[in-house]
Write a protein that holds these residues in place. Sequence first.
Motif, short mmCIF file in Angstrom:
data_model
loop_
_atom_site.label_atom_id
_atom_site.label_comp_id
_atom_site.label_asym_id
_atom_site.label_seq_id
_atom_site.Cartn_x
_atom_site.Cartn_y
_atom_site.Cartn_z
N ASP A 17 0.81 -1.22 0.00
CA ASP A 17 0.00 0.00 0.00
C ASP A 17 0.84 1.27 0.00
OD1 ASP A 17 -2.51 -1.27 -0.02
OD2 ASP A 17 -2.35 -1.66 2.13
N THR A 18 2.13 1.13 -0.12
CA THR A 18 3.04 2.28 -0.13
C THR A 18 3.19 2.80 -1.56
OG1 THR A 18 4.27 1.33 1.71
CG2 THR A 18 5.37 3.06 0.46
N PRO A 19 3.02 4.13 -1.76
CA PRO A 19 3.26 4.66 -3.11
C PRO A 19 4.68 4.31 -3.58
CG PRO A 19 2.22 6.30 -1.73
CD PRO A 19 2.60 5.16 -0.83
N LEU A 20 4.80 3.98 -4.86
CA LEU A 20 6.09 3.52 -5.37
C LEU A 20 7.19 4.57 -5.25
CD1 LEU A 20 5.11 1.43 -8.51
CD2 LEU A 20 5.39 0.71 -6.14
N ASP A 21 6.85 5.85 -5.27
CA ASP A 21 7.90 6.86 -5.12
C ASP A 21 8.53 6.79 -3.73
OD1 ASP A 21 5.61 7.98 -3.84
OD2 ASP A 21 6.43 10.00 -4.14
N GLU A 22 7.80 6.31 -2.74
CA GLU A 22 8.36 6.16 -1.39
C GLU A 22 9.23 4.92 -1.28
OE1 GLU A 22 5.47 6.55 1.75
OE2 GLU A 22 4.43 8.15 0.67
N LEU A 23 9.00 3.93 -2.13
CA LEU A 23 9.84 2.74 -2.12
C LEU A 23 11.19 3.03 -2.76
CD1 LEU A 23 7.30 -0.04 -3.15
CD2 LEU A 23 8.05 0.61 -0.86
N PHE A 24 11.24 3.98 -3.68
CA PHE A 24 12.47 4.30 -4.42
C PHE A 24 12.73 5.80 -4.35
CE2 PHE A 24 10.18 0.74 -6.39
CZ PHE A 24 11.05 -0.28 -6.03
N ALA A 34 5.28 8.07 -16.50
CA ALA A 34 6.34 8.48 -17.41
C ALA A 34 7.62 8.88 -16.66
CB ALA A 34 5.86 9.65 -18.27
N THR A 35 7.46 9.47 -15.49
CA THR A 35 8.61 9.91 -14.70
C THR A 35 8.52 9.34 -13.29
OG1 THR A 35 7.54 11.90 -13.84
CG2 THR A 35 8.70 12.12 -15.96
N ALA A 36 9.61 9.45 -12.56
CA ALA A 36 9.61 8.96 -11.17
C ALA A 36 8.58 9.70 -10.32
CB ALA A 36 11.01 9.08 -10.57
N ALA A 37 8.30 10.95 -10.63
CA ALA A 37 7.27 11.69 -9.88
C ALA A 37 5.91 11.02 -10.02
CB ALA A 37 7.20 13.13 -10.38
N ASP A 38 5.65 10.41 -11.17
CA ASP A 38 4.37 9.72 -11.40
C ASP A 38 4.21 8.50 -10.51
OD1 ASP A 38 3.80 11.57 -13.42
OD2 ASP A 38 4.74 10.31 -14.95
N LEU A 39 5.31 7.98 -9.98
CA LEU A 39 5.22 6.80 -9.12
C LEU A 39 4.44 7.08 -7.84
CD1 LEU A 39 8.85 5.40 -9.51
CD2 LEU A 39 6.76 4.59 -10.64
N ALA A 40 4.26 8.36 -7.50
CA ALA A 40 3.48 8.74 -6.32
C ALA A 40 2.00 8.40 -6.48
CB ALA A 40 3.65 10.23 -6.02
N THR A 41 1.59 8.15 -7.72
CA THR A 41 0.17 7.91 -8.00
C THR A 41 -0.23 6.45 -7.94
OG1 THR A 41 0.49 7.65 -10.39
CG2 THR A 41 0.18 9.91 -9.56
N ILE A 42 0.71 5.57 -7.62
CA ILE A 42 0.40 4.14 -7.73
C ILE A 42 1.08 3.33 -6.62
CG2 ILE A 42 2.30 3.58 -9.30
CD1 ILE A 42 0.04 1.95 -10.86
#
Length: 136
Positions: free
Chosen positions: A56-63, A91-99
């Motif tokens: 349940d952690t946004p992917l941007d927090e994992l990386f 498209a970018t690492a910032a977008d990883l916050a959405t998933i």
Amino acid sequence: MNPTPQHDLDASRWASTFPWLELAPEERETLDRLSDPELDQLAFSIARRALENETDTPLDELFPTLPPSFELESLAWPSRHRNVLRRHQLATAADLATITIVHLLDTRAVSTLITEAILARLARAAMHHNPRSLRP
């Protein structure tokens, strides 16, 4: 015969690179001496741990070491993985916050193996970036 490349991912950077991940003492001791195949193996280990514990952690927090502007397409994904990223508009690492991992797994035709491979590739990329907190 060329020696296997060595990479610098010492234990002092580990906590900033993957703050959510506890590393076993024997893993921590060998970080700065890992070859490419060993780093790949470690990246898959990180992905498996994320699948087990951080769904349940946004992917941007994992990386967190990936710069927000880092273009995910630069990782040369296999077509199936690239399609998953495009389907979720990543498209970018910032977008990883959405998933999250749960969102990826809830996507039609996205298996645990594909999710694990995506996470492993992101983990490997994260290992090559300096932690944000250590940047000037």
